[in-house]
Design a protein around this motif. Structure first.
Motif, mmCIF file in Angstrom:
data_model
loop_
_atom_site.group_PDB
_atom_site.id
_atom_site.type_symbol
_atom_site.label_atom_id
_atom_site.label_comp_id
_atom_site.label_asym_id
_atom_site.label_seq_id
_atom_site.Cartn_x
_atom_site.Cartn_y
_atom_site.Cartn_z
ATOM 1 N N GLU A 92 20.697 -40.555 47.614
ATOM 2 C CA GLU A 92 20.313 -39.942 46.341
ATOM 3 C C GLU A 92 19.779 -40.996 45.384
ATOM 4 O O GLU A 92 18.775 -40.770 44.698
ATOM 5 C CB GLU A 92 21.515 -39.209 45.729
ATOM 6 N N GLN A 93 20.416 -42.152 45.349
ATOM 7 C CA GLN A 93 19.963 -43.231 44.463
ATOM 8 C C GLN A 93 18.595 -43.749 44.909
ATOM 9 O O GLN A 93 17.724 -44.007 44.063
ATOM 10 C CB GLN A 93 20.977 -44.385 44.445
ATOM 11 N N LEU A 94 18.419 -43.881 46.219
ATOM 12 C CA LEU A 94 17.106 -44.310 46.719
ATOM 13 C C LEU A 94 16.028 -43.295 46.347
ATOM 14 O O LEU A 94 14.905 -43.673 45.970
ATOM 15 C CB LEU A 94 17.144 -44.493 48.240
ATOM 16 N N LYS A 101 9.801 -45.104 40.682
ATOM 17 C CA LYS A 101 8.717 -46.041 40.998
ATOM 18 C C LYS A 101 7.414 -45.274 41.185
ATOM 19 O O LYS A 101 6.345 -45.724 40.728
ATOM 20 C CB LYS A 101 9.077 -46.818 42.270
ATOM 21 N N SER A 102 7.495 -44.125 41.845
ATOM 22 C CA SER A 102 6.307 -43.308 42.042
ATOM 23 C C SER A 102 5.724 -42.868 40.695
ATOM 24 O O SER A 102 4.500 -42.937 40.482
ATOM 25 C CB SER A 102 6.654 -42.088 42.884
ATOM 26 N N ASP A 103 6.604 -42.454 39.784
ATOM 27 C CA ASP A 103 6.151 -42.052 38.448
ATOM 28 C C ASP A 103 5.510 -43.230 37.712
ATOM 29 O O ASP A 103 4.462 -43.078 37.059
ATOM 30 C CB ASP A 103 7.316 -41.484 37.627
ATOM 31 N N GLU A 104 6.121 -44.401 37.827
ATOM 32 C CA GLU A 104 5.573 -45.594 37.164
ATOM 33 C C GLU A 104 4.199 -45.947 37.723
ATOM 34 O O GLU A 104 3.268 -46.266 36.971
ATOM 35 C CB GLU A 104 6.523 -46.787 37.347
ATOM 36 N N LEU A 105 4.065 -45.873 39.060
ATOM 37 C CA LEU A 105 2.774 -46.174 39.688
ATOM 38 C C LEU A 105 1.717 -45.140 39.298
ATOM 39 O O LEU A 105 0.551 -45.476 39.082
ATOM 40 C CB LEU A 105 2.924 -46.243 41.202
ATOM 41 N N HIS A 106 2.143 -43.903 39.215
ATOM 42 C CA HIS A 106 1.219 -42.852 38.807
ATOM 43 C C HIS A 106 0.726 -43.104 37.377
ATOM 44 O O HIS A 106 -0.488 -42.973 37.080
ATOM 45 C CB HIS A 106 1.900 -41.490 38.920
#
Length: 126
Positions: A92-94, A101-106
């Motif tokens: 769950e933490q991963l 991280k995906s949101d930040e990259l987006h």
């Protein structure tokens, strides 16, 4: 003595005389057989009691071993359940970290596209 014999005289004449030792032996012989039978029965009971005690000891040892094995299995199951819960929490933490991280990259990608578009627009104006 006359023709009529007393009862005592009849008994004395018809029963052969035995020595005291013979009378004692005839009395003791059945007693010895009874004693031997009692001793044999006592030994058989003692042997049976010993065998039962040994069997009880073996059964108790087997029960203790079984209880120990059950406890070990229970401990292993608890450890596995704890590991499984830990793995679920880690997964769950991963997932949360990956989503972040995906949101930040987006966001970064969107920002870079906007910068690129502004640069292209600026270059077109020049």
């Amino acid at each position: 003595m006359g023709v009529c014999n007393t009862e005592q005289e009849v008994v004395t004449k018809t029963i052969p005389k035995k020595s005291a030792n013979q009378v004692l032996q005839s009395f003791l012989q059945p007693q010895a057989e009874v004693e031997a039978a009692i001793l044999q029965a006592d030994q058989a009971l003692t042997d049976a009691a010993k065998a039962m005690a040994e069997e009880r000891t073996k059964r108790q040892a087997a029960e203790m071993k079984q209880d120990l094995l059950k406890q070990e299995l229970n401990d292993k199951n608890k450890k596995l359940e704890a590991q499984e819960r830990s793995h679920v929490v880690q997964m769950e933490q991963l997932h949360v970290d990956f989503q972040k991280k995906s949101d930040e990259l987006h966001i970064e990608l969107t920002r870079l596209r906007q910068v690129t578009e502004r640069n292209e627009n600026t270059c077109l104006l020049l």
